[in-house]
Enzyme design. Structure first.
Site, PDB file in Angstrom:
ATOM      1  N   HIS A 256       0.869  -1.180   0.000  1.00 24.86           N
ATOM      2  CA  HIS A 256       0.000   0.000   0.000  1.00 24.86           C
ATOM      3  C   HIS A 256       0.908   1.233   0.000  1.00 24.86           C
ATOM      4  CE1 HIS A 256      -2.811   2.939   1.812  1.00 24.86           C
ATOM      5  NE2 HIS A 256      -3.793   2.111   1.533  1.00 24.86           N
TER       6      HIS A 256
ATOM      7  N   ASP B  50       2.761  -4.823   8.015  1.00 26.96           N
ATOM      8  CA  ASP B  50       1.561  -4.012   7.814  1.00 26.96           C
ATOM      9  C   ASP B  50       0.370  -4.953   7.945  1.00 26.96           C
ATOM     10  OD1 ASP B  50      -0.663  -2.760   6.803  1.00 26.96           O
ATOM     11  OD2 ASP B  50       0.346  -1.884   5.064  1.00 26.96           O
TER      12      ASP B  50
ATOM     13  N   GLN C 290      -4.866  -5.393   6.841  1.00 32.08           N
ATOM     14  CA  GLN C 290      -5.892  -6.299   6.275  1.00 32.08           C
ATOM     15  C   GLN C 290      -5.935  -7.654   6.990  1.00 32.08           C
ATOM     16  OE1 GLN C 290      -8.132  -5.488   3.988  1.00 32.08           O
ATOM     17  NE2 GLN C 290      -7.267  -3.496   3.415  1.00 32.08           N
TER      18      GLN C 290
ATOM     19  N   LYS D 261     -10.632  -0.809  10.052  1.00 32.27           N
ATOM     20  CA  LYS D 261     -10.736  -1.978   9.174  1.00 32.27           C
ATOM     21  C   LYS D 261     -11.067  -3.242   9.950  1.00 32.27           C
ATOM     22  CE  LYS D 261      -8.023  -0.087   5.461  1.00 32.27           C
ATOM     23  NZ  LYS D 261      -6.779  -0.101   4.699  1.00 32.27           N
TER      24      LYS D 261
ATOM     25  N   CYS E 151      -4.809   2.395  -3.746  1.00 34.20           N
ATOM     26  CA  CYS E 151      -3.568   2.867  -3.099  1.00 34.20           C
ATOM     27  C   CYS E 151      -2.406   1.905  -3.326  1.00 34.20           C
ATOM     28  CB  CYS E 151      -3.746   3.106  -1.600  1.00 34.20           C
ATOM     29  SG  CYS E 151      -4.782   4.510  -1.239  1.00 34.20           S
TER      30      CYS E 151
HETATM   31  C1  LIG Z   1      -5.805   0.587   4.461  1.00 45.27           C
HETATM   32  C2  LIG Z   1      -4.413   0.126   4.407  1.00 45.27           C
HETATM   33  C3  LIG Z   1      -3.358   0.933   4.832  1.00 45.27           C
HETATM   34  C4  LIG Z   1      -3.565   2.329   5.312  1.00 45.27           C
HETATM   35  O1  LIG Z   1      -4.420   2.366   6.421  1.00 45.27           O
HETATM   36  P1  LIG Z   1      -4.998   3.760   6.966  1.00 45.27           P
HETATM   37  O2  LIG Z   1      -6.100   3.342   7.876  1.00 45.27           O
HETATM   38  O3  LIG Z   1      -5.482   4.515   5.756  1.00 45.27           O
HETATM   39  O4  LIG Z   1      -3.879   4.456   7.653  1.00 45.27           O
HETATM   40  C5  LIG Z   1      -2.084   0.414   4.773  1.00 45.27           C
HETATM   41  N1  LIG Z   1      -1.835  -0.825   4.322  1.00 45.27           N
HETATM   42  C6  LIG Z   1      -2.839  -1.638   3.927  1.00 45.27           C
HETATM   43  C7  LIG Z   1      -2.498  -3.017   3.460  1.00 45.27           C
HETATM   44  C8  LIG Z   1      -4.140  -1.186   3.934  1.00 45.27           C
HETATM   45  O5  LIG Z   1      -5.129  -1.992   3.526  1.00 45.27           O
END
Ligand SMILES: *Cc1c(COP(=O)(O)O)cnc(C)c1O
Length: 405
Positions: A121, A198, A201, A224, A362
């Site tokens: 992302h 990260d 998800q 999320k 993104c």
């Molecule tokens: C949504 C997302 C982000 C960014 O998250 P924010 O809530 O916008 O800070 C980063 N990495 C992944 C894989 C995402 O799905």
């Protein structure tokens, strides 16, 4: 097995109608809906408990502090962190990555290397590019094959004693790929590199245990995983966090301030400058209680069933092309239909009450690799059903001839 209708009944928004049609919400990769328990918790906080936290002598302040710190403990227990002060409240995934890029990044030297992957992302790309610019470090990229899987043999060749940090996504938001982060962490540690995962998800789809993974940092967003926006978590190992300089300066992160010198507060406060998102933190604690009420094995089974069911149904549509066909993937389906613009498909689906996302999600480098501007993405959560998939497929079958004319 889980009673999906019972779970759905906890999410009031799922009763809404969009353009007169029952909402079919397939945009969970962008944000999930909130259960009533989270909504009520936030309302109750503002109605009956609102006060600034820490250092307050009055009752409300002490109660708000306890609620906020209890949320931290709930999250610590859920993700299996060793200490509650390893849970740093942030604004979200983006904020957590920027914290690490600035603070851990401050310890890096020219020539040091950072490894990310081709499926990140933007929020796990740009902070590292900025850090490399600032510090003279080098950014290296793990490539991805045509199915959307990382090429781990190449990764091993990229690793060296110059590698200081490896930052990769646990699950791809645009392709659904579940990466073998256990292997990535082991291999990185073997050369002395630290690893940031990260997890934006992940926690809503699979069980995550940060100690079992042995990652050094793990970041995610509340919104999320059925929690509020504007709140998230950076998990970091205690010793690492203690060695890192503060990110932002201000109230709460200090021990003592004079006009010439400041000493910093202990973890987690060292990284939590200023009045935090108190209601958000408390609401996030409640979102984790909701997750606690689910059996994660059942969640995985239900979402895999939705993924397989929807993929099979979509396969029958003429001219369909899938993006992201990894052997191990979660409930994200990215696709295009030959001759149709994703934006037009998304707009007509919306008219029928169906929320999907169209665009690059993104992850522009992923789209560049596939030589497409974007995809249509349907992403499922625990409250979605096969009946909703049927509505989605029927809607596509109606839309295609309209758009082809
Ligand atoms: C949504 C997302 C982000 C960014 O998250 P924010 O809530 O916008 O800070 C980063 N990495 C992944 C894989 C995402 O799905």
């Amino acid at each position: 097995m889980m009673d999906i209708q019972k779970i759905r009944s906890q999410f009031p928004i799922l009763e809404e109608k969009i353009h007169g049609k029952p909402l079919v919400y397939f945009d969970n990769g962008a944000t999930t809906q909130k259960p009533l328990s989270v909504i009520n918790r936030i309302e109750n906080y503002y109605t009956k408990e609102n006060a600034n936290i820490h250092r307050g002598v009055h009752t409300l302040s002490q109660e708000a502090t306890t609620a906020y710190e209890n949320a931290r403990n709930t999250i610590q227990t859920y993700i299996g962190a060793q200490h509650n002060h390893e849970i740093i409240f942030t604004k979200g995934t983006t904020d957590g990555i920027n914290l690490v890029a600035n603070s851990f990044g401050e310890l890096l030297k020219p020539g040091d290397e950072i490894i990310i992957s081709a499926m990140e992302h933007h929020s796990n790309i740009v902070p590292w590019q900025m850090l490399c610019e600032r510090k003279g470090c080098k950014l290296r990229i793990i490539p991805m094959n045509a199915k959307g899987e990382l090429e781990l043999e190449v990764f091993e060749r990229l690793l060296s004693e110059r590698t200081k940090l490896v930052a990769v996504t646990h699950i791809s938001n645009s392709l659904g790929t579940v990466n073998d982060v256990e292997q990535i962490i082991k291999k990185s540690h073997a050369v002395g590199a630290k690893v940031l995962i990260d997890g934006a998800q992940s926690i809503q789809h699979i069980k995550v245990d940060v100690q079992a993974l042995d990652c050094d940092f793990y970041v995610f967003s509340g919104h999320k995983l059925f929690g509020p926006t504007g709140i998230g978590v950076l998990y970091g190992k205690e010793a690492l966090l203690n060695n890192m300089p503060p990110y932002q300066g201000g109230g709460d992160m200090i021990k003592e301030v004079t006009l010439t010198k400041t000493t910093y507060n202990d973890l987690p406060h060292k990284f939590e400058a200023g009045t935090p998102n108190i209601a958000g933190g408390i609401g996030l604690g409640t979102a984790f209680e909701f997750l606690n009420s689910l059996n994660m094995d059942d969640v995985v089974a239900h979402e895999q069933e939705l993924l397989n069911y929807a993929t099979q149904a979509l396969t029958k549509i003429e001219g369909i092309q899938f993006y992201g066909e990894a052997a191990n993937k979660t409930s994200v389906i990215s696709f295009l239909i030959e001759g149709l613009h994703p934006y037009d498909v998304g707009t007509l689906l919306d008219k029928m009450g169906i929320a999907v996302r169209t665009g690059h999600h993104c992850t522009q480098p992923v789209m560049d690799q596939f030589k497409i501007p974007g995809t249509i993405r349907a992403s499922f959560a625990i409250y979605n059903t096969k009946e909703e998939v049927d509505i989605f497929i029927k809607a596509l079958e109606r839309i295609i001839p309209i758009l082809k004319n």
